[in-house]
Design a protein around this motif. Structure first.
Motif, PDB file in Angstrom:
ATOM      1  N   ARG A   1       1.718  17.017   6.779  1.00  0.00           N
ATOM      2  CA  ARG A   1       0.723  15.944   6.648  1.00  0.00           C
ATOM      3  C   ARG A   1       1.257  14.652   7.282  1.00  0.00           C
ATOM      4  O   ARG A   1       2.465  14.479   7.450  1.00  0.00           O
ATOM      5  N   ILE A   2       0.317  13.751   7.602  1.00  0.00           N
ATOM      6  CA  ILE A   2       0.643  12.439   8.155  1.00  0.00           C
ATOM      7  C   ILE A   2      -0.277  11.414   7.515  1.00  0.00           C
ATOM      8  O   ILE A   2      -1.486  11.625   7.410  1.00  0.00           O
ATOM      9  N   SER A   3       0.300  10.304   7.097  1.00  0.00           N
ATOM     10  CA  SER A   3      -0.466   9.178   6.561  1.00  0.00           C
ATOM     11  C   SER A   3      -0.181   7.950   7.418  1.00  0.00           C
ATOM     12  O   SER A   3       0.960   7.731   7.835  1.00  0.00           O
ATOM     13  N   THR A   4      -1.212   7.151   7.665  1.00  0.00           N
ATOM     14  CA  THR A   4      -1.041   5.957   8.485  1.00  0.00           C
ATOM     15  C   THR A   4      -1.436   4.720   7.706  1.00  0.00           C
ATOM     16  O   THR A   4      -2.321   4.749   6.840  1.00  0.00           O
TER      17      THR A   4
ATOM     18  N   GLU B   1       0.868  -1.183   0.000  1.00  0.00           N
ATOM     19  CA  GLU B   1       0.000   0.000   0.000  1.00  0.00           C
ATOM     20  C   GLU B   1       0.903   1.230   0.000  1.00  0.00           C
ATOM     21  O   GLU B   1       1.871   1.298   0.753  1.00  0.00           O
ATOM     22  N   ASN B   2       0.589   2.213  -0.824  1.00  0.00           N
ATOM     23  CA  ASN B   2       1.402   3.422  -0.907  1.00  0.00           C
ATOM     24  C   ASN B   2       0.929   4.448   0.113  1.00  0.00           C
ATOM     25  O   ASN B   2      -0.255   4.737   0.197  1.00  0.00           O
ATOM     26  N   ILE B   3       1.885   4.982   0.894  1.00  0.00           N
ATOM     27  CA  ILE B   3       1.532   6.029   1.864  1.00  0.00           C
ATOM     28  C   ILE B   3       2.335   7.311   1.615  1.00  0.00           C
ATOM     29  O   ILE B   3       2.309   8.231   2.433  1.00  0.00           O
TER      30      ILE B   3
ATOM     31  N   LEU C   1      -4.682  -2.459   5.390  1.00  0.00           N
ATOM     32  CA  LEU C   1      -3.829  -3.518   4.841  1.00  0.00           C
ATOM     33  C   LEU C   1      -3.921  -4.714   5.790  1.00  0.00           C
ATOM     34  O   LEU C   1      -3.141  -4.844   6.736  1.00  0.00           O
ATOM     35  N   PRO C   2      -4.884  -5.611   5.563  1.00  0.00           N
ATOM     36  CA  PRO C   2      -5.209  -6.644   6.547  1.00  0.00           C
ATOM     37  C   PRO C   2      -4.073  -7.579   6.942  1.00  0.00           C
ATOM     38  O   PRO C   2      -4.090  -8.121   8.049  1.00  0.00           O
ATOM     39  N   ILE C   3      -3.073  -7.775   6.104  1.00  0.00           N
ATOM     40  CA  ILE C   3      -1.991  -8.683   6.469  1.00  0.00           C
ATOM     41  C   ILE C   3      -1.238  -8.191   7.708  1.00  0.00           C
ATOM     42  O   ILE C   3      -0.615  -8.970   8.421  1.00  0.00           O
TER      43      ILE C   3
END
Length: 477
Positions: free
Chosen positions: A324-327, A307-309, A333-335
């Motif tokens: 900014r902040i990305s989590t 997944e790209n953040i 991402l269930p794994i």
């Protein structure tokens, strides 16, 4: 290649093998002999004993009694036990710990605030108050004799005795739970007050357990005037974070406050927003149904692994002036639910600040991608364990529950953090979703010995949630 090798993860021991066939899939088997051996090292008990508290600490408005967590029985079970007596009109100052907790109310009644980051301030004063400022804070819960209260690790709370008799509470801490990623020892992090006696006792117990503590904690030639989490931060940095004067910040640090962690409230009672006792109805939270695990019907070969953040449009928190902040966690991402890991991508523009906060349930390993920032980290003794510049290519580990603040330098700062929980939670110390904002004004005023006006500034001067600006705004004010 031989048989399957045992793998040890946080909280379990297992063997991983692969099912043969046209669609090979992973098989996880609990390794019971290894589990017994792993836990058995702490449980070589020749006898059990009925034990009384090993220590009593007298504070301004009550007592704190501790059973020594180094006792073989407690070490075997991986738990710690504390009993607290809060006198009438006594306030247990806000604190959090590194372990999941259960509280049992032995005697008395009172109210408590559980400070959950990001929860709504559902208790609000009426707008028809003759022009007076209206307070707002998170929900207050009432408890009474016989109640059991559960708190996750890293969740801050305060408690007040509004009854006519002393309030007695037994506090059970599950320090061997996977949520505790520090060590097998109970650590209290205090948001207010100056609990020097309690920290000296903790220091002594940790030495008995063989913990490697530097001389600088206690017994060094340099004395320490305060020991809450604000104490280790630079006053200027905190003044910027709360947008208040440094004189108010020094009150947050509770220097030379000798009341302990349970204090007497000024006046006859603590005035907070709370429904009347006879009309209050506690809503039962139904457990959220678990989503379908990614991998039950899929194999390792087909499940989504990335997944790209880094994309700015992916940001979960954004301020055009600050950054900014990305989590990334097991919800998107269930794994990661299998790996018990998550990630955070952050960007701070010049002089941008991420407000002081702590990681409730995870260690954070931060790698600097670009630029540089000044970062401060404070431990549970209120000690500054890191105060330096972090720049591109460097790694900084921030332990679970340790308080941290970061401010970008002139070229800005970008980082990625890896966290040891698939749903890592941060709890801010300043700003709109902070533990301080969640408290009633009266609790803030009594905790830090400030006026109501100063308490209001501490709570409401910063309206941002996670990202804020530096001292320019405060100087302009």
């Amino acid at each position: 290649m031989g048989g399957p090798k045992p793998i040890e993860s946080r909280g379990t021991v297992a063997k991983l093998s692969w099912k043969s066939g046209p669609n090979p899939s992973p098989q996880i088997h609990l390794a019971l002999p290894e589990i017994k051996q792993w836990y058995g090292n702490e449980c070589q008990l020749e006898s059990l004993n009925a034990r009384e508290p090993d220590e009593t600490i007298k504070v301004e408005a009550g007592t704190i009694e501790r059973w020594n967590p180094n006792n073989d029985q407690f070490r075997c079970a991986g738990v710690a036990v504390v009993r607290k007596t809060i006198e009438r009109n006594g306030l247990l100052l806000p604190e959090y710990t590194n372990a999941d907790q259960l509280f049992y109310v032995v005697q008395g009644s009172g109210i408590t605030g559980v400070l959950m980051p990001g929860c709504a301030e559902t208790y609000q004063e009426s707008q028809q108050q003759g022009g007076r400022f209206q307070d707002q804070h998170q929900k207050i819960r009432r408890y009474r004799e016989g109640d059991v209260i559960a708190l996750p690790a890293g969740t801050a709370h305060w408690c007040y005795n509004d009854g006519d008799t002393p309030l007695i509470v037994v506090n059970f801490l599950d320090i061997s739970n996977i949520a505790n990623q520090l060590d097998k020892f109970p650590r209290k992090f205090h948001l207010a007050g100056n609990p020097q006696k309690e920290h000296r006792s903790l220091h002594k117990n940790m030495q008995e357990q063989g913990q490697s503590l530097k001389q600088s904690y206690y017994g060094s030639s340099r004395s320490q005037e305060c020991s809450n989490v604000f104490c280790g931060f630079d006053t200027r940095m905190l003044a910027d974070a709360f947008n208040v004067d440094e004189s108010i910040v020094r009150k947050l640090q509770s220097q030379n406050d000798e009341r302990g962690s349970i204090v007497k409230v000024k006046g006859d009672e603590l005035k907070v927003l709370s429904p009347p006792r006879t009309r209050e109805q506690e809503l039962r939270e139904e457990s959220r149904p678990h989503g379908r695990d990614n991998g039950i019907e899929e194999t390792m070969c087909t499940m989504r692994l990335q997944e790209n953040i880094g994309d700015p449009e992916r940001a979960d928190i954004y301020s055009p002036r600050v950054g900014r902040i990305s989590t990334l966690n097991s919800n998107n991402l269930p794994i990661l639910r299998w790996l018990h890991l998550s990630a955070e991508r952050g960007v701070l523009y010049r002089n941008g600040m991420m407000v002081p906060h702590w990681n409730q349930n995870a260690h954070s390993i931060m790698y600097a991608l670009r630029g540089s920032a000044r970062i401060q980290v404070v431990d549970n003794f209120g000690r500054t364990v890191f105060d330096d510049r972090v720049q591109k290519g460097q790694i900084l580990t921030i332990p679970q529950n340790y308080a941290v603040v970061k401010r970008a330098e002139s070229e800005g700062f970008e980082w990625v953090s890896f966290k040891t929980n698939d749903n890592a939670i941060i709890s801010p110390l300043a700003g709109k979703t902070s533990a301080i904002r969640a408290m009633p004004e009266e609790v803030v005023a009594n905790a830090f010995r400030v006026t109501r006006e100063e308490a209001r500034k501490i709570k409401f001067n910063v309206q941002e949630t996670t990202l804020t600006t530096s001292s320019d705004r405060r100087a302009a004010a």
